[in-house]
Write a protein that holds these residues in place. Structure first.
Motif, PDB file in Angstrom:
ATOM      1  N   SER A 101      42.188  52.331  14.141  1.00 45.08           N
ATOM      2  CA  SER A 101      40.265  52.149  14.697  1.00 45.08           C
ATOM      3  C   SER A 101      39.993  52.644  16.152  1.00 45.08           C
ATOM      4  O   SER A 101      38.658  53.491  16.431  1.00 45.08           O
ATOM      5  N   PRO A 239      28.774  54.049  16.266  1.00 50.85           N
ATOM      6  CA  PRO A 239      29.426  52.934  16.013  1.00 50.85           C
ATOM      7  C   PRO A 239      30.876  52.137  16.042  1.00 50.85           C
ATOM      8  O   PRO A 239      30.756  51.262  15.528  1.00 50.85           O
ATOM      9  N   SER A 240      31.478  52.975  16.376  1.00 52.34           N
ATOM     10  CA  SER A 240      33.038  53.458  16.531  1.00 52.34           C
ATOM     11  C   SER A 240      33.310  52.364  18.120  1.00 52.34           C
ATOM     12  O   SER A 240      33.983  52.346  18.069  1.00 52.34           O
ATOM     13  N   GLN A 243      32.319  48.920  17.115  1.00 49.25           N
ATOM     14  CA  GLN A 243      33.267  48.699  16.773  1.00 49.25           C
ATOM     15  C   GLN A 243      34.367  47.551  17.033  1.00 49.25           C
ATOM     16  O   GLN A 243      34.537  46.593  17.796  1.00 49.25           O
ATOM     17  N   CYS A 246      33.058  44.729  18.890  1.00 50.16           N
ATOM     18  CA  CYS A 246      32.894  43.272  18.195  1.00 50.16           C
ATOM     19  C   CYS A 246      33.837  41.843  17.821  1.00 50.16           C
ATOM     20  O   CYS A 246      33.628  41.411  17.346  1.00 50.16           O
ATOM     21  N   ASN A 268      28.864  43.032  10.449  1.00 52.24           N
ATOM     22  CA  ASN A 268      29.301  43.726  11.375  1.00 52.24           C
ATOM     23  C   ASN A 268      30.201  44.593  10.352  1.00 52.24           C
ATOM     24  O   ASN A 268      30.424  45.710  10.985  1.00 52.24           O
ATOM     25  N   TYR A 269      31.657  44.266   9.923  1.00 54.75           N
ATOM     26  CA  TYR A 269      31.852  44.870   8.722  1.00 54.75           C
ATOM     27  C   TYR A 269      31.285  46.176   8.229  1.00 54.75           C
ATOM     28  O   TYR A 269      31.669  47.071   8.127  1.00 54.75           O
ATOM     29  N   PHE A 272      29.197  48.554  11.020  1.00 53.54           N
ATOM     30  CA  PHE A 272      29.631  49.287  11.850  1.00 53.54           C
ATOM     31  C   PHE A 272      31.351  49.653  12.008  1.00 53.54           C
ATOM     32  O   PHE A 272      31.549  50.743  12.335  1.00 53.54           O
ATOM     33  N   MET A 273      31.869  48.737  10.385  1.00 56.48           N
ATOM     34  CA  MET A 273      33.085  49.688   9.990  1.00 56.48           C
ATOM     35  C   MET A 273      32.938  50.532   8.920  1.00 56.48           C
ATOM     36  O   MET A 273      33.814  51.823   8.360  1.00 56.48           O
TER      37      MET A 273
END
Length: 312
Positions: A101, A239-240, A243, A246, A268-269, A272-273
């Motif tokens: 991540s 987004p990273s 994340q 989050c 969120n998954y 953003f992921m």
């Protein structure tokens, strides 16, 4: 009787909704893994890309994202199925996910610095962005990415007895937080990480913008293109970076309501992921002319012989 019927109906609806979420997540993940797989295949089939720093960084983000999507999708399915695993195995999985991540935003930041070197120091670019320095940069990225997960790992191993490793639980990072101050430590590390990336992106943008204003018409086009690339990396990073925050939002919601927590975690998954780890690399690959030519060739299994996969 009526109350029991209502509870059974609510439970059935919850199970049905959980199945729908799993199907949606699995379908999206399968599609995104395929798209990233095609991009990865294109890179390894073209010799030119394997000698250029920005393409090596690009494929590094793809590999990290591919592994991250694969592991997180499995964990998400297990959580929604209430399937538990030994905490010892979960510890290893969470360590890998945390490293991955952090790897993507750091690599995107390195790509912005590569564009800064290409535009602002063109005569030294080939020396600065050599293959050996690219490899060293990736090693440094993974060392930096491992700092926070390694701290969690050692704090956990030093704080719990051995029999805990065989105890089964839902695999999520929150299981490994045994002290309140661990969350605060993670928050501090994330804020430092965020500020470091923000400063580097801003530095690259300002430097390239100054060159774009001072350059002649011919060089100005290259500088403007580099400026747009840095802006693209900035949007890819959003987004990273969101994340990374989050888990703190989810932890606060977990203390209030477990059902809201599950909904927010799923949202969120996906937002953003899952989605950014496909569309952002795809946009970058389509935007690059040389990569797009090779991608178009291999995406259609080389059926169209008029398209040459050779890149100069």
């Amino acid at each position: 009787m009526v109350q029991n019927s209502s509870n059974d109906s609510s439970k059935g609806f919850s199970i049905q909704r959980g199945r729908e979420k799993i199907i949606i997540a699995c379908t999206l993940s399968a599609f995104f893994l395929y798209v990233n797989g095609v991009l990865i295949f294109t890179f390894f089939k073209t010799d030119y890309f394997r000698t250029k720093m920005r393409y090596i960084f690009f494929i590094h983000t793809l590999l990290c994202d591919w592994l991250f999507l694969f592991i997180t999708n499995i964990c998400l399915i297990l959580i929604f199925l209430n399937a538990t695993m030994p905490i010892g195995i979960c510890l290893v999985i969470c360590h890998i996910m945390e490293v991955l991540s952090f790897a993507t935003p750091l690599t995107l930041t390195a790509m912005s610095l590569e564009r800064y070197a290409a535009i602002c120091m063109p005569l030294r670019h080939s020396q600065i962005c050599s293959l050996s320095r690219t490899i060293h940069s990736i090693i440094i990225i993974h060392v930096l990415c491992s700092i926070e997960p390694t701290m969690i790992f050692f704090i956990f191993t030093a704080s719990v007895p051995l029999h805990i490793y065989m105890k089964k639980a839902l695999c999520q990072v929150e299981v490994l937080i045994v002290h309140t101050w661990q969350s605060q430590l993670r928050s501090v590390f994330t804020q430092i990480f965020f500020m470091m990336i923000f400063c580097i992106i801003l530095f690259s943008y300002v430097k390239i913008m100054r060159v774009a204003k001072m350059a002649s018409s011919g060089n100005s086009k290259s500088a403007v293109r580099g400026l747009k690339t840095v802006v693209l990396h900035g949007f890819q990073l959003l987004p990273s970076l969101v994340q990374l925050w989050c888990p703190f939002v989810e932890q606060a919601i977990l203390n209030v309501d477990i059902y809201i927590y599950m909904e927010v975690r799923y949202f969120n998954y996906v937002v953003f992921m899952l989605v950014p780890r496909c569309f952002c690399p795809l946009v970058y690959g389509l935007r690059d002319e040389k990569f797009f030519i090779a991608l178009k060739y291999y995406a259609f299994c080389a059926v169209n012989k008029k398209i040459s996969p050779k890149i100069c």
